[in-house]
Design an enzyme around this catalytic site. Sequence first.
Site, PDB file in Angstrom:
ATOM      1  N   ASN A  18      -5.447   5.201  10.924  1.00 50.15           N
ATOM      2  CA  ASN A  18      -5.484   5.663   9.326  1.00 50.15           C
ATOM      3  C   ASN A  18      -6.466   6.712   9.130  1.00 50.15           C
ATOM      4  O   ASN A  18      -7.606   6.705   9.790  1.00 50.15           O
ATOM      5  CB  ASN A  18      -5.863   4.663   8.492  1.00 50.15           C
ATOM      6  CG  ASN A  18      -4.890   3.314   8.345  1.00 50.15           C
ATOM      7  OD1 ASN A  18      -3.708   3.650   9.061  1.00 50.15           O
ATOM      8  ND2 ASN A  18      -5.350   2.192   7.742  1.00 50.15           N
ATOM      9  N   ARG A  58       0.814  -1.281  -0.004  1.00 48.76           N
ATOM     10  CA  ARG A  58      -0.122   0.090  -0.031  1.00 48.76           C
ATOM     11  C   ARG A  58       0.906   1.220   0.083  1.00 48.76           C
ATOM     12  O   ARG A  58       0.520   2.378  -0.411  1.00 48.76           O
ATOM     13  CB  ARG A  58      -0.942   0.028   1.241  1.00 48.76           C
ATOM     14  CG  ARG A  58      -1.846  -1.172   1.218  1.00 48.76           C
ATOM     15  CD  ARG A  58      -2.493  -1.286   2.693  1.00 48.76           C
ATOM     16  NE  ARG A  58      -3.181  -0.028   3.141  1.00 48.76           N
ATOM     17  CZ  ARG A  58      -4.501   0.090   2.950  1.00 48.76           C
ATOM     18  NH1 ARG A  58      -5.269  -0.953   2.354  1.00 48.76           N
ATOM     19  NH2 ARG A  58      -5.197   1.050   3.196  1.00 48.76           N
TER      20      ARG A  58
END
Length: 608
Positions: free
Chosen positions: A98, A27
Amino acid sequence: MCGIIGYIGHQPATPILINGLRRLEYRGYDSAGVALLERGKLAVTKRAGKVEQLACAVDEAAAATAGIAHTRWATHGRPTRRNAHPHTSGGRVAVVHNGIVENYAELKAKLQAAGYRFTSQTDSEVLAHLIDHKLASGGDVLAATTAALTEVVGTFGLAVVCREQPDQLIAARRGSPLLIGLRADETYLASDATALVGHTDQVVYLEDDEVAVCTRGRYRLVDLQNRERARQSRTIELPLGTADKGGYDHFLLKEIMEQPQSVTDGLRGRLSSAEGISHLGGLNLTEPQLRGFGRLLVIGCGSAYYSGLVGKYLLERLTGLPVDVEFASEFRYRQPVLAPGTLCVLVSQSGETADTLAAMRELKRRGLPTLGLVNVVGSSLAREVDGGIYLHAGPEISVASTKAFTAQVVAQLLLGLKIARHRDLSLAEGQEIVAALGGLPGVIARVLESAPRIKAIAAKYAGCRQAMYLGRDSLYPVALEGAHKLKEISYVQAEAYPAGEMKHGANALIDEELLVVFLTPRNALYAKARSNLEEVRARGSQLIALGTQGDQDIAKLARDVITIPPVSPWIEPIVANLPLQLLAYYMAVERGTDVDQPRNLAKSVTVE
Ligand code: F6R
């Protein structure tokens, strides 16, 4: 972008967490950390750099059977060890986060006034202190987390552990994906199903403003007002084999080479040559609805946006409907004038891109029908749209999109064919497109055989400092995607123009140092493109032409020629893009960049 993994069970947590982080590496990230709940203590280890550096710093044999871990992609504060997650408050609470806390400055000031000392430059650290502050006023970690999150403006995928409640992990979501994985008496948390590979395929997706209490093999969901929420777990198809490069040096090359198969998978069961139509089970649109649309709106970011631009050329030709294409990040803050009868198509590999999700929600709020062209099954976009087409490209690990881009264009062709056949497209024309698509995997396989030749060409030009990609008609957006790919992975400044626009300004950039990649296969605009190519050649740039096999004329004009076979115009942009993927890849390898995880980029952009 940032990744979260959490575990509570009976096995040593450290190897599970570290391996989970390894699976999330694709990612994109710049630092990593882990917090373990061990003998009444919170043990936190963090490192700037790669997961392997963290793996060397932790004790894989530690006895802890619960913990949380994170890969960080810097937004607020540099990628240092201090700014890495988990963030702690007084050794009592640790969080991984996040997303972005938009009101962090205000919260930080209040917490500092209450005596909290901050050690990082991140927005996320406020969450640890805020939860600790709420704990101090009584109640358990669940109550403290929900109370804290009601004060937060922004987005979060959050995991929390608390020293005093070592038998639970708390998870919460708003706008940043998080799922719970269940297996017998073990529970996992992950921001991405890839982290669960090898553990479980039984998952529960958190919805926005939900908080979960995870214990060994169990979970409980509440909303931010502590009201119970019920949700059954479901079985998902896990992206098996994702962590394997299959003998290639990079995931990117593997994914480029997988395209004959990924296109076959994306077309499977969807083409009918007898009817000259596509069968798309998930559109959730009736035939009268398909006939009734007056306009199409395609929205995406980055390569997904460029796939939409290719789609515009194809869809307008196919359906006769006007097609608008928009960057999601622009669309969401404009005041778009949306005509009733517009079908909205959201394009996304990950299905988690924050801007694309926000655009989709705005469209739904305005009452327009939404379709998702999405690769990741069960992603937020896939779950929230009214209908859609899964791309079936398989897991795309490399940050730069290749096979998903191809699949996005294929999906738009399938959609266009379906709409067009319910409107004016004749059976014979429909059958021509079905035949072109049916033959596409074989054509792709043949084009990819030219990899060694493209590698040799890339070696010649890898030292270039600037590149310009030129094409006409549907090859103009292919030029944009080609330049985008080169920028992303080789860090060469690259631009793209419609070839006919050159003389309106960009010609001034041409000199002997500029690398020009000119897309000029033998199509309807060949004569026009060829004369543009002459103009570029006359100015002495380093010229690579992409032409049709057997075109001797082009071979005389360009320094190097990359060829594609003669193909139907319906698939030409897909085919012409393949050599550009290879060119960018081999240039990047020559230049020694981090091909699969280019600097400053993330696979799934879940923040604005
Ligand atoms: C390009 C690339 C990005 C993504 C963009 C959208 O190679 O990877 O430009 O295309 O961030 O991502 P998705 O498709 O996941 O919405």
